[in-house]
Design an enzyme around this catalytic site. Structure first.
Site, PDB file in Angstrom:
ATOM      1  N   GLY A 197       0.739  -1.405   0.215  1.00 19.73           N
ATOM      2  CA  GLY A 197      -0.146   0.247  -0.123  1.00 19.73           C
ATOM      3  C   GLY A 197       0.755   1.047   0.049  1.00 19.73           C
ATOM      4  N   LEU A 198       1.515   1.526  -1.197  1.00 18.86           N
ATOM      5  CA  LEU A 198       2.108   2.688  -0.925  1.00 18.86           C
ATOM      6  C   LEU A 198       1.466   3.929  -1.651  1.00 18.86           C
ATOM      7  CD1 LEU A 198       5.403   2.707  -0.712  1.00 18.86           C
ATOM      8  CD2 LEU A 198       5.779   3.240  -3.293  1.00 18.86           C
ATOM      9  N   GLY A 199       0.613   4.133  -0.579  1.00 22.80           N
ATOM     10  CA  GLY A 199      -0.454   5.847  -0.852  1.00 22.80           C
ATOM     11  C   GLY A 199       0.161   6.215  -0.276  1.00 22.80           C
ATOM     12  N   MET A 219      -0.188   7.502   3.041  1.00 22.33           N
ATOM     13  CA  MET A 219       0.974   6.072   4.491  1.00 22.33           C
ATOM     14  C   MET A 219       1.901   5.353   4.264  1.00 22.33           C
ATOM     15  SD  MET A 219      -1.076   8.247   7.223  1.00 22.33           S
ATOM     16  CE  MET A 219      -0.656   8.915   6.376  1.00 22.33           C
ATOM     17  N   LYS A 228      -9.163   8.223  18.612  1.00 21.49           N
ATOM     18  CA  LYS A 228      -8.734   8.591  17.116  1.00 21.49           C
ATOM     19  C   LYS A 228      -9.546   8.098  16.299  1.00 21.49           C
ATOM     20  CE  LYS A 228      -6.520   9.978  13.575  1.00 21.49           C
ATOM     21  NZ  LYS A 228      -5.820   8.546  12.009  1.00 21.49           N
ATOM     22  N   ASN A 262     -11.957  10.154  13.858  1.00 22.78           N
ATOM     23  CA  ASN A 262     -12.146   9.831  12.556  1.00 22.78           C
ATOM     24  C   ASN A 262     -13.685   9.949  12.869  1.00 22.78           C
ATOM     25  OD1 ASN A 262      -9.690   8.440  12.478  1.00 22.78           O
ATOM     26  ND2 ASN A 262     -10.260  10.060  11.196  1.00 22.78           N
ATOM     27  N   GLU A 320     -14.778   3.888   3.471  1.00 19.71           N
ATOM     28  CA  GLU A 320     -14.065   3.024   5.034  1.00 19.71           C
ATOM     29  C   GLU A 320     -15.541   3.556   6.171  1.00 19.71           C
ATOM     30  OE1 GLU A 320      -9.600   5.073   6.019  1.00 19.71           O
ATOM     31  OE2 GLU A 320      -9.658   3.064   5.508  1.00 19.71           O
TER      32      GLU A 320
END
Ligand SMILES: NC(=O)C1=CN([C@@H]2O[C@H](COP(=O)(O)OP(=O)(O)OC[C@H]3O[C@@H](n4cnc5c(N)ncnc54)[C@H](OP(=O)(O)O)[C@@H]3O)[C@@H](O)[C@H]2O)C=CC1
Ligand SMILES: CC(C)(CO)C(=O)C(=O)O
Length: 379
Positions: free
Chosen positions: A13-15, A17, A224, A228, A328
């Site tokens: 997941g190289l987005g 984050m 958190k 969210n 999400e």
């Protein structure tokens, strides 16, 4: 003198984050950072368009240059080395986790360290119930509760907009292990290769790593989660930047938080009972959750963090609805509804979160419809 052993860390997941993590690992550690892409097409795109580099601009630091670092090795399911994975970071969206992990499951075993760096709740249960069901062959699990804010601009550059650190803890495979002794943290800090990498002093300082017990991390995760549960869906539904609603969001945040806390107190009872059972015991960290996770305190904290600290941010869920991506919601407000159902509670006790979930999903559906049928407001 032998060279220090070089850790290998795969990033699935190289987005936003994944990138912010990869850049600092490359800057401050000698780890071999290996991004895992979903397909040969995406891998080729990274190799061609990005020239095998990960880049980010830390805009929270005025005048920060574009930081760009080469990646020695990157893979996808078709090219994967087919060797056991030592350290795996999952920074996909929550709803992408199962599909993303699937091609690599044969290479994940009891010696693999796997860390989830994601918002929301429910992925741990997914891993337990649907993915790693064999207790003899499941990885060591960790969670990162990350509060950095990163968005990708129109030019495709990742911008690190808010610096706020990351809590890291070992996750329990069974609810009996929810409350950990300090010795669990000490043991992982001394022996676990992933924890040793993430707590290397230069990296840990730059990234704001805090290695804690599960109960301390879960406290941060629920905190958190409430941020969210308010900011993400409400800004998506209203289609506004976080700070625009600052003066008038109190009533809706009160409704969401009050309902969430009633259900979270039942679902995570050991955590809310912690103070009376464990405070004063030297083997365990001191924690006082009940004075922090109250409706009044959290309404002001959510407003401060969401609408003041992150006032100019477009929440990740609003971004997903604008770019017509799945949201999400099932791991945030929808998860509150799932918890209430699993606890056999009266359906009326999760009506607020159910309605918020439905409205956020409706906003995404409306945006998708407008992209196909046009925006009737302009007719
Ligand atoms: N962005 C932020 O500021 C913050 C985000 N978070 C949380 O962190 C998590 C990650 O969010 P974020 O980084 O923003 O999300 P992004 O959408 O930016 O990144 C997700 C990455 O996962 C990749 N991916 C999806 N499916 C696969 C697959 N099957 N195989 C390989 N790669 C895959 C995507 O690649 P592709 O392009 O191919 O789909 C994408 O690069 C979320 O839970 C989010 O809520 C938490 C705090 C702040
Ligand atoms: C902190 C906040 C709400 C910032 O927008 C965030 O985590 C997100 O957008 O996902």
């Amino acid at each position: 003198m032998t060279a220090p052993q070089r850790s290998t860390i795969h990033i699935l997941g190289l987005g936003a984050m994944g990138t912010v993590l990869a850049v600092d690992l490359l800057r401050f550690t000698n780890a071999l950072v290996v991004p895992l892409f979903r397909s040969q097409e995406r891998l080729a795109q990274f190799q061609k368009a990005n020239e095998n580099k990960v880049s980010i601009r830390k805009i929270y630091a005025k005048g920060s240059p574009l930081l760009s670092y080469p990646v020695e090795q990157s893979e996808c399911p078709e090219t994967f080395s087919k060797k056991p994975i030592d350290n795996l970071v999952v920074t996909t969206k929550t709803y992408q986790t199962k599909e993303a992990l699937a091609p690599y499951l044969p290479y994940i075993n009891e010696n693999t360290n796997l860390i989830l760096i994601q918002n929301g709740l429910g992925v741990l249960e997914l891993l337990k119930e649907e993915i790693f069901t064999d207790s003899k062959n499941r990885p060591r699990l960790f969670q990162g509760v990350i509060s950095h804010g990163v968005y990708q601009d129109k030019a495709g550059i990742f911008n690190h907009a808010g610096w706020a650190g990351m809590k890291v803890a070992r996750l329990p495979w069974t609810d009996n292990d929810m409350i950990q002794k300090k010795s669990v943290v000490e043991n992982d800090a001394a022996k676990n290769s992933l924890v040793k990498l993430l707590t290397e002093p230069k990296f840990a300082k730059e990234f704001g790593i805090e290695h804690t017990t599960y109960q301390e991390m879960l406290f941060g995760q629920l905190f958190k989660f409430l941020v969210n549960a308010c900011i993400n869906p409400v800004t998506a539904i209203l289609d506004c930047l976080n700070g625009e609603m600052k003066d008038d969001c109190g009533p809706v945040f009160t409704s969401i938080i009050d309902e969430c806390l009633q259900i979270l107190r039942l679902a995570y009872k050991p955590l809310f009972d912690y103070r009376d059972k464990f405070n004063g015991n030297e083997e365990y960290p001191e924690m006082d959750i009940n004075s922090i996770l109250t409706t009044d305190n959290m309404v002001s904290e959510v407003t401060r963090i969401g609408c003041e600290v992150n006032s100019k941010n477009s929440s990740s869920m609003r971004q997903d609805t604008l770019f017509l991506r799945d949201i999400e919601i099932e791991y945030i407000n929808g998860y509150v509804v799932k918890l209430a159902t699993n606890l056999n509670l009266d359906p009326n006790c999760c009506k607020v979160n159910k309605t918020i979930s439905e409205l956020a999903s409706l906003r995404l559906a409306l945006n998708r419809s407008r992209s196909i049928n046009g925006d009737w407001r302009k007719d």
